[in-house]
Design a protein around this motif. Sequence first.
Motif, PDB file in Angstrom:
ATOM      1  N   SER A 151      51.769 -32.977   7.676  1.00  0.00           N
ATOM      2  CA  SER A 151      51.373 -32.682   9.058  1.00  0.00           C
ATOM      3  C   SER A 151      52.447 -33.168  10.031  1.00  0.00           C
ATOM      4  N   GLY A 187      57.541 -27.789  14.799  1.00  0.00           N
ATOM      5  CA  GLY A 187      56.762 -27.385  15.965  1.00  0.00           C
ATOM      6  C   GLY A 187      56.734 -25.885  16.183  1.00  0.00           C
ATOM      7  N   ALA A 226      57.018 -28.760   4.028  1.00  0.00           N
ATOM      8  CA  ALA A 226      56.404 -28.489   5.340  1.00  0.00           C
ATOM      9  C   ALA A 226      57.207 -27.451   6.123  1.00  0.00           C
ATOM     10  N   PRO A 236      46.742 -32.822  12.861  1.00  0.00           N
ATOM     11  CA  PRO A 236      46.857 -31.720  13.813  1.00  0.00           C
ATOM     12  C   PRO A 236      47.631 -30.505  13.304  1.00  0.00           C
ATOM     13  N   ARG A 237      48.554 -30.722  12.362  1.00  0.00           N
ATOM     14  CA  ARG A 237      49.409 -29.595  11.962  1.00  0.00           C
ATOM     15  C   ARG A 237      49.005 -28.992  10.626  1.00  0.00           C
ATOM     16  N   ARG A 295      45.860 -26.927   8.440  1.00  0.00           N
ATOM     17  CA  ARG A 295      44.633 -26.138   8.580  1.00  0.00           C
ATOM     18  C   ARG A 295      43.985 -26.086   7.202  1.00  0.00           C
ATOM     19  N   ARG A 308      55.618 -30.888   9.778  1.00  0.00           N
ATOM     20  CA  ARG A 308      55.548 -29.438  10.000  1.00  0.00           C
ATOM     21  C   ARG A 308      56.290 -29.108  11.299  1.00  0.00           C
ATOM     22  N   PRO A 359      50.370 -23.883  12.046  1.00  0.00           N
ATOM     23  CA  PRO A 359      49.877 -24.950  11.177  1.00  0.00           C
ATOM     24  C   PRO A 359      50.056 -24.576   9.700  1.00  0.00           C
TER      25      PRO A 359
END
Length: 233
Positions: free
Chosen positions: A110, A115, A91, A153-154, A156, A113, A119
């Motif tokens: 996710s 910040g 990640a 959320p992280r 795609r 990953r 993504p």
Amino acid sequence: MHSISNHIAEVDARISRAAARCGRDRRAVRLVAVSKAQNSDAVREAANAGLVDFGENYLVEALAKIADLCDRSLCWHFIGAVQSNKTRDIARHFQWVQTIDRLKVAERLSAQRPGDAGPLDVLIQVNIDAEPQKAGIDPAALAEFAAPLLKLPRLRLRGLMAIPRPEREPERQRLAFRRMRALFEDGKPPAAEHWDTLSMGMTQDFESAIEEGATMIRVGTALFGAREPRPHD
Ligand SMILES: *Cc1c(COP(=O)(O)O)cnc(C)c1O
């Protein structure tokens, strides 16, 4: 003699011809150079010749090369089996993971990953020929598998990846690519806003993969020459 750059030029010409044969734009096909078992100098030579995307299967080996080449802005793709205890480094150091077939792994990627990175781009690996020993989800499970993935959320979700069973007859090989393309087009989850990538085709078959709709090909041997076999390759 710069043999890697010669090989790159040859592969590029073959990609262009395959794209032209089916009326596609060369720029619609992204070449990922599979650099597993190659050293950092070989990757640097390929980068000097203009390649940007590199695919790696083994984390320890990859991290050493990524560190060696941190002065270059390269895009690293993880294309090997993801073990749960390796997700943090993957990640952190990769931009793509092409081999997602377990939700637990996706959740960890996710969560881990960083910040300050964008993504993580991911592909769902599909076991298109239903081979018992091979990774990948059952094509029939795509919608059900993608739904929770799209909520992470992280990540795609960019599309699908497959390694079809090698076939002696090129026509049979094409059928697997064709089934992948149909799944990519008809199986797009409604919530997948970034669904643009169908990764299929390697040294032996990338031209037919392009003719059947691949948007990304993963090529090792044709660029770097034959690899030393590894016990787990
Ligand atoms: C090794 C590998 C490739 C590249 O294979 P070549 O036959 O050397 O082009 C592509 N995709 C995956 C997942 C691989 O493991």
